[in-house]
Design a protein around this motif. Structure first.
Motif, PDB file in Angstrom:
ATOM      1  N   GLU A   1      18.024   4.901   7.881  1.00  0.00           N
ATOM      2  CA  GLU A   1      19.102   4.266   7.366  1.00  0.00           C
ATOM      3  C   GLU A   1      19.392   4.969   5.982  1.00  0.00           C
ATOM      4  O   GLU A   1      18.848   5.077   5.175  1.00  0.00           O
ATOM      5  N   GLU A   2      20.559   5.955   6.038  1.00  0.00           N
ATOM      6  CA  GLU A   2      20.797   6.807   5.011  1.00  0.00           C
ATOM      7  C   GLU A   2      19.627   7.663   5.007  1.00  0.00           C
ATOM      8  O   GLU A   2      19.401   8.397   6.023  1.00  0.00           O
ATOM      9  N   ASP A   3      19.066   8.001   3.890  1.00  0.00           N
ATOM     10  CA  ASP A   3      17.994   8.907   3.559  1.00  0.00           C
ATOM     11  C   ASP A   3      16.896   8.219   3.517  1.00  0.00           C
ATOM     12  O   ASP A   3      15.770   8.758   3.244  1.00  0.00           O
ATOM     13  N   ILE A   4      16.568   7.052   4.004  1.00  0.00           N
ATOM     14  CA  ILE A   4      15.324   6.017   4.151  1.00  0.00           C
ATOM     15  C   ILE A   4      14.889   6.452   5.648  1.00  0.00           C
ATOM     16  O   ILE A   4      15.585   5.899   6.587  1.00  0.00           O
ATOM     17  N   HIS A   5      13.832   7.120   5.719  1.00  0.00           N
ATOM     18  CA  HIS A   5      13.022   7.096   7.360  1.00  0.00           C
ATOM     19  C   HIS A   5      11.957   6.018   7.392  1.00  0.00           C
ATOM     20  O   HIS A   5      11.092   5.888   6.162  1.00  0.00           O
ATOM     21  N   PHE A   6      11.759   5.129   8.046  1.00  0.00           N
ATOM     22  CA  PHE A   6      10.815   4.376   8.108  1.00  0.00           C
ATOM     23  C   PHE A   6      10.223   4.158   9.697  1.00  0.00           C
ATOM     24  O   PHE A   6      10.962   4.455  10.808  1.00  0.00           O
ATOM     25  N   ILE A   7       9.073   3.602   9.665  1.00  0.00           N
ATOM     26  CA  ILE A   7       8.256   3.252  10.966  1.00  0.00           C
ATOM     27  C   ILE A   7       7.943   1.749  10.651  1.00  0.00           C
ATOM     28  O   ILE A   7       7.333   1.388   9.611  1.00  0.00           O
ATOM     29  N   VAL A   8       8.104   0.826  11.889  1.00  0.00           N
ATOM     30  CA  VAL A   8       7.958  -0.296  11.870  1.00  0.00           C
ATOM     31  C   VAL A   8       6.651  -0.741  12.512  1.00  0.00           C
ATOM     32  O   VAL A   8       6.390  -0.298  13.808  1.00  0.00           O
ATOM     33  N   MET A   9       5.513  -1.349  11.990  1.00  0.00           N
ATOM     34  CA  MET A   9       4.371  -1.576  12.706  1.00  0.00           C
ATOM     35  C   MET A   9       3.784  -3.091  12.527  1.00  0.00           C
ATOM     36  O   MET A   9       4.433  -3.696  11.783  1.00  0.00           O
TER      37      MET A   9
ATOM     38  N   GLY B   1       0.792  -1.445   0.039  1.00  0.00           N
ATOM     39  CA  GLY B   1      -0.131   0.259   0.061  1.00  0.00           C
ATOM     40  C   GLY B   1       0.851   1.146   0.097  1.00  0.00           C
ATOM     41  O   GLY B   1       2.181   1.293  -0.247  1.00  0.00           O
ATOM     42  N   GLY B   2       0.066   2.333   0.157  1.00  0.00           N
ATOM     43  CA  GLY B   2       1.180   3.564   0.202  1.00  0.00           C
ATOM     44  C   GLY B   2      -0.060   4.754   0.022  1.00  0.00           C
ATOM     45  O   GLY B   2      -1.336   4.463  -0.683  1.00  0.00           O
ATOM     46  N   GLY B   3       0.572   6.040   0.312  1.00  0.00           N
ATOM     47  CA  GLY B   3      -0.320   7.305  -0.122  1.00  0.00           C
ATOM     48  C   GLY B   3       0.542   8.345  -0.572  1.00  0.00           C
ATOM     49  O   GLY B   3       1.723   8.038  -0.954  1.00  0.00           O
ATOM     50  N   GLY B   4       0.234   9.432  -0.234  1.00  0.00           N
ATOM     51  CA  GLY B   4       1.018  10.746  -0.585  1.00  0.00           C
ATOM     52  C   GLY B   4       2.159  10.697   0.148  1.00  0.00           C
ATOM     53  O   GLY B   4       3.051  11.549  -0.495  1.00  0.00           O
ATOM     54  N   MET B   5       2.325  10.294   1.222  1.00  0.00           N
ATOM     55  CA  MET B   5       3.442  10.792   2.009  1.00  0.00           C
ATOM     56  C   MET B   5       4.360   9.641   2.315  1.00  0.00           C
ATOM     57  O   MET B   5       5.492   9.638   2.395  1.00  0.00           O
ATOM     58  N   ALA B   6       3.869   8.389   2.200  1.00  0.00           N
ATOM     59  CA  ALA B   6       4.915   7.216   2.543  1.00  0.00           C
ATOM     60  C   ALA B   6       4.298   6.099   1.495  1.00  0.00           C
ATOM     61  O   ALA B   6       3.103   5.882   1.065  1.00  0.00           O
ATOM     62  N   LEU B   7       5.185   4.998   1.587  1.00  0.00           N
ATOM     63  CA  LEU B   7       4.894   3.658   0.919  1.00  0.00           C
ATOM     64  C   LEU B   7       4.807   2.663   2.193  1.00  0.00           C
ATOM     65  O   LEU B   7       5.729   2.762   2.983  1.00  0.00           O
ATOM     66  N   VAL B   8       4.298   1.535   1.779  1.00  0.00           N
ATOM     67  CA  VAL B   8       3.987   0.493   2.911  1.00  0.00           C
ATOM     68  C   VAL B   8       4.442  -0.856   2.421  1.00  0.00           C
ATOM     69  O   VAL B   8       4.173  -1.064   1.239  1.00  0.00           O
ATOM     70  N   TYR B   9       5.185  -1.441   3.263  1.00  0.00           N
ATOM     71  CA  TYR B   9       5.849  -2.996   2.581  1.00  0.00           C
ATOM     72  C   TYR B   9       5.481  -3.771   3.582  1.00  0.00           C
ATOM     73  O   TYR B   9       5.772  -3.570   4.946  1.00  0.00           O
ATOM     74  N   LYS B  10       5.126  -5.049   3.216  1.00  0.00           N
ATOM     75  CA  LYS B  10       5.282  -6.316   3.880  1.00  0.00           C
ATOM     76  C   LYS B  10       6.614  -6.746   4.389  1.00  0.00           C
ATOM     77  O   LYS B  10       7.488  -6.919   3.120  1.00  0.00           O
ATOM     78  N   SER B  11       7.098  -6.955   5.376  1.00  0.00           N
ATOM     79  CA  SER B  11       8.345  -7.262   5.794  1.00  0.00           C
ATOM     80  C   SER B  11       8.668  -8.280   6.773  1.00  0.00           C
ATOM     81  O   SER B  11       7.584  -8.559   7.219  1.00  0.00           O
ATOM     82  N   LEU B  12       9.998  -8.961   6.773  1.00  0.00           N
ATOM     83  CA  LEU B  12       9.929  -9.985   7.884  1.00  0.00           C
ATOM     84  C   LEU B  12      10.858  -9.444   8.823  1.00  0.00           C
ATOM     85  O   LEU B  12      12.041  -9.240   8.138  1.00  0.00           O
ATOM     86  N   ASP B  13      10.381  -9.661  10.068  1.00  0.00           N
ATOM     87  CA  ASP B  13      11.740  -9.062  11.221  1.00  0.00           C
ATOM     88  C   ASP B  13      12.438 -10.519  11.235  1.00  0.00           C
ATOM     89  O   ASP B  13      11.720 -11.384  11.968  1.00  0.00           O
ATOM     90  N   VAL B  14      13.435 -10.702  10.817  1.00  0.00           N
ATOM     91  CA  VAL B  14      14.353 -11.874  10.936  1.00  0.00           C
ATOM     92  C   VAL B  14      14.653 -12.076  12.460  1.00  0.00           C
ATOM     93  O   VAL B  14      15.382 -13.319  12.633  1.00  0.00           O
ATOM     94  N   LEU B  15      14.645 -10.999  13.292  1.00  0.00           N
ATOM     95  CA  LEU B  15      15.195 -11.266  14.470  1.00  0.00           C
ATOM     96  C   LEU B  15      14.190 -12.132  15.284  1.00  0.00           C
ATOM     97  O   LEU B  15      14.359 -12.963  16.231  1.00  0.00           O
ATOM     98  N   LEU B  16      12.955 -11.517  15.197  1.00  0.00           N
ATOM     99  CA  LEU B  16      11.639 -12.148  16.033  1.00  0.00           C
ATOM    100  C   LEU B  16      11.057 -13.268  15.181  1.00  0.00           C
ATOM    101  O   LEU B  16      10.005 -13.718  15.699  1.00  0.00           O
ATOM    102  N   ASN B  17      11.327 -13.333  13.912  1.00  0.00           N
ATOM    103  CA  ASN B  17      10.617 -14.276  13.110  1.00  0.00           C
ATOM    104  C   ASN B  17       9.163 -14.138  13.016  1.00  0.00           C
ATOM    105  O   ASN B  17       8.300 -14.829  13.030  1.00  0.00           O
ATOM    106  N   ARG B  18       8.744 -12.704  12.492  1.00  0.00           N
ATOM    107  CA  ARG B  18       7.400 -12.539  12.577  1.00  0.00           C
ATOM    108  C   ARG B  18       7.380 -11.422  11.353  1.00  0.00           C
ATOM    109  O   ARG B  18       8.230 -10.782  10.963  1.00  0.00           O
ATOM    110  N   TYR B  19       5.966 -11.360  10.795  1.00  0.00           N
ATOM    111  CA  TYR B  19       6.072 -10.286   9.488  1.00  0.00           C
ATOM    112  C   TYR B  19       5.431  -8.929  10.362  1.00  0.00           C
ATOM    113  O   TYR B  19       4.859  -9.030  11.395  1.00  0.00           O
TER     114      TYR B  19
END
Length: 741
Positions: free
Chosen positions: A79-87, A17-35
């Motif tokens: 991370e560099e010029d990537i600003h992100f929020i994990v939800m 998904g995504g909107g005018g301000m940000a894009l949303v990605y499905k990701s895997l938290d490899v540390l806790l093994n959860r999406y």
């Protein structure tokens, strides 16, 4: 971004998904093994330090929310010029998708969803967080039915920053509250207004305010009434409509005073006693939103007054009389009071009733004020116009690009894709490839606007036919005709109680499932007949035990399946099974016959062989073991005995014309001797009786046998004649040895 790992633990898998301000990605938290869901700030905002600061601060504030109806925020990072929020990642759909697919929703479902949103807002408001962008796109419905509100904190950061920096209002204009549209301070009641619109849309399938541009929609929020829900959908209960009418009042004072109050109203609105309650009414009807900052229209000024003419008509006097009278009664220190004083002074001096010389002062003030106001108004108009003038850019050709590449290309020119991106199967386009764009290549569009992208979800799918009941070859032929590759067709042999060998009895996917023949795979279950197992051994069992074993193995006793015949086996025991020998493969339900012994055949002889045996040394104990062979079987154990003196053991034998008997003796684990007993000797009574030698204890024949035979015959005297011994042998089975003597 796909394939990138952020902060060393969040592996980006797919865009969701995504909107005018940000894009949303499905990701895997490899540390806790959860999406998780990772929201990444769009590139055009990454160099705005003030925005980044607010973005991070508000996102961290939103992370403090902990509620079952709020999407949890786990982490904020850069991370560099990537600003992100994990939800929290919610597996399901957003409310906008559900409305598009199923609206209008049933009242109970819509109220249930609205209650969970309201509960989330109540929790947020108690933590001093205003959402400011409540809309169906930000409401997630999990597969378990749980409602989750997302974008807490981000909406506040966006609104605050953009208002501060540009003086404009950013958000979803169709869900704006009137105060939001005016750009004034918004609060909890603004969220409730937006929730009212969401409830309106769920129950009617349409938005209350539509327009050709965002400005026209915003003005309707401020000025125009909306079509009442029950006029669009008469099935809506009056009590539910009352909730919408109250939450969508243009004046915040007339709305619910808190999310808790609205939640309580929603909780009871479907109770039977409330569903037909009177329609809610308000003091000022459908009045527009009014406040102290509203612009007011001043009366036009006549030209002759503007030039200071003294002889104005009586109608003009009447028109301006109130202002004139007020000026005469104004406070002494005011401009009007000073002017009035000078007029009176002039009249007294000249002694005349002529109008005062300086009566132009008041019209001059009116004219000056008007000109100043007009100047300010014109300046505002030009300022607003300068804000609305946006540079135009030329759209590139995005068709045949990957979705990620197309989004990056749009970001370079300040254009973003409308959410959601349309995904559907398209022949000739692989999954993830753009096959159409809503505005053609070369079209000039305003910078910051959006276009709709159409992304292939793969080749068009076809429904699978039902292949069950076909032979494997026929099923494969049908799949090949549909376009399947032979390498994508697999089979598995399975047992089946009803289908013949080689017939398809199962398939995966199931019949009717839609599948792309070029990429899909089909697995066929092919019958190999009924399941077989090892035939149990029935020989040696009694008749009843054999029948029980047949039933326990889910076999059947054949009609006339019990056949009795003479045998050297014990009477009533099974001597043969047919047609399956022990351990032969057999299937459930197979028929079996058993042959049962009816007893010994008439020619059989029951003969008792009396065998004298001595210990190895008289007076000392020896262990004697005897084994015999007769018509019943080979090497049958008679048993073992301990003796310390010579004893005679009776060995029961069954002899047949074609089967003689043999008795073997073992002493202290060592073989001693073997004694054959022929069928003919036993029948004629001429079986020799062995005699134990008095010195070494080894059995012997001759006179000793006659003596032994004599001793076994009713304790007769030694040396009796052979005829007498023969008779004794017939009677006792031991006296036959005398005949040999």
């Amino acid at each position: 971004m796909i394939g990138t790992t952020l902060a060393g633990r969040y592996e980006i898998i797919a865009r969701v998904g995504g909107g005018g301000m940000a894009l949303v990605y499905k990701s895997l938290d490899v540390l806790l093994n959860r999406y998780v869901a990772v929201k990444v700030l769009r590139q055009q905002f990454v160099h705005d330090e003030e925005f980044i600061r607010r973005f991070r601060r508000e996102a961290q504030s939103a992370a403090s929310l902990s509620h079952p109806n709020v999407v949890s925020v786990y982490d904020v990072g850069q991370e560099e010029d990537i600003h992100f929020i994990v939800m929290e990642y919610v597996e399901g759909y957003n409310l906008n998708e559900i409305i598009k697919e199923r609206a209008p929703l049933q009242s109970d479902e819509a109220v249930r969803i609205a209650m969970q949103i309201c509960d989330a807002l109540d929790h947020a408001h108690h933590n001093h967080i205003i959402h400011r962008d409540i809309k169906p796109h930000n409401i997630l419905i999990g597969n378990n039915g749980r409602v989750k509100v997302t974008d807490f904190g981000i909406a506040r950061a966006v609104t605050s920053s953009t208002i501060t920096q540009t003086g404009s209002v950013v958000g979803s204009v169709h869900y704006f509250s009137p105060e939001h549209a005016k750009g004034v301070l918004t609060g909890e009641k603004s969220d409730l207004y937006s929730l009212g619109i969401v409830l309106y849309q769920m129950l009617t399938g349409k938005l209350p305010f539509l327009g050709e541009s965002p400005i026209s929609v915003a003005l309707k929020h401020l000025q125009e009434p909306f079509e009442e829900p029950r006029l669009v959908n008469p099935l809506i209960p009056q009590s539910v409509e009352n909730v919408i009418l109250k939450s969508m009042r243009k004046n915040p004072i007339e709305r619910y005073q808190s999310a808790k109050e609205m939640l309580n109203d929603l909780d009871t609105c479907l109770q039977p006693e409330r569903m037909y309650e009177p329609k809610v009414t308000f003091a000022n009807g459908g009045a527009v939103f009014d406040d102290e900052q509203e612009t007011r229209v001043m009366p036009a000024i006549r030209a002759d007054v503007a030039t200071g003419a003294a002889d104005y008509q009586s109608t003009d006097k009447e028109r301006y009389a109130p202002s004139y009278d007020q000026s005469r009664t104004a406070a002494p220190g005011s401009l009007s009071a000073r002017a009035s004083g000078r007029e009176e002074s002039s009249t007294n001096k000249n002694g005349s009733n002529k109008p005062p010389v300086k009566k132009w002062v008041k019209p001059t003030i009116w004219i000056g004020s008007t000109l100043v106001f007009l100047g300010i108004l014109i300046s505002v108009v030009f300022y607003v116009k300068s804000l609305l003038v946006v540079d135009e850019v030329k759209l590139p050709n995005l068709v045949k690009m990957t979705e990620e590449a197309a989004l990056q290309e749009l970001a370079k020119i300040g254009i973003h894709a409308e959410d959601p991106i349309i995904r559907e199967p398209k022949e000739g386009f692989a999954k993830g490839i753009v096959f159409n764009q809503s505005k053609a290549q070369g079209t000039m569009v305003k910078e910051g606007s959006s276009i709709k992208l159409y992304v292939s979800d793969g080749e068009p799918t076809k429904p699978l036919p039902d292949l069950k009941g076909l032979t494997y070859n026929d099923a494969v032929k049908k799949l090949l005709e549909m376009g399947f590759d032979i390498s994508h067709i697999s089979d598995k042999a399975v047992y089946d109680e009803h289908a013949e060998t080689g017939v398809v009895v199962g398939m995966m996917p199931e019949a009717g499932a839609k599948i792309d023949p070029k990429t899909g795979s089909v697995k066929l279950d092919v019958s190999k007949g009924k399941e077989s197992f090892a035939m149990p051994n029935l020989v040696g069992l009694t008749k009843d035990a054999a029948i029980a074993q047949i039933e326990a193995s889910q076999l059947k006793l054949a009609k006339d399946g019990i056949i009795e015949e003479p045998s050297f086996a014990a009477q009533g025991s099974v001597i043969k099974q047919y047609p399956y020998e022990p351990n032969d493969p057999v299937i459930k339900g197979a028929e079996v016959k058993i042959y049962v012994s009816s007893g010994y055949p008439p020619e059989a002889i029951n003969y008792t062989f009396n065998l004298p045996v001595a210990p190895a040394e008289e007076g000392k104990t020896s262990t004697i073991r005897i084994v015999y062979t007769d018509a019943r079987g080979e090497n049958t154990e008679w048993g073992s005995k301990k003796i310390n003196t010579t004893q005679v053991f009776s060995i029961p034998l069954v002899l047949a014309p074609n089967k003689d008997g043999v008795v073997s003796v073992h002493r202290d684990g060592k073989f001693v001797d073997t004694y054959p007993i022929s069928y003919l000797d036993a029948k004629q009574g001429t079986v020799p009786i062995p005699e134990v030698h008095p010195v070494d204890g080894k059995p012997d024949g001759g006179a000793g046998q006659a003596e032994e035979g004599h001793g076994q015959h009713a304790e007769g005297e030694a040396g009796q004649g052979g005829e007498s011994g023969s008779n004794a042998g017939t009677d006792t089975g031991v006296g036959t040895g005398a005949n040999g003597g």
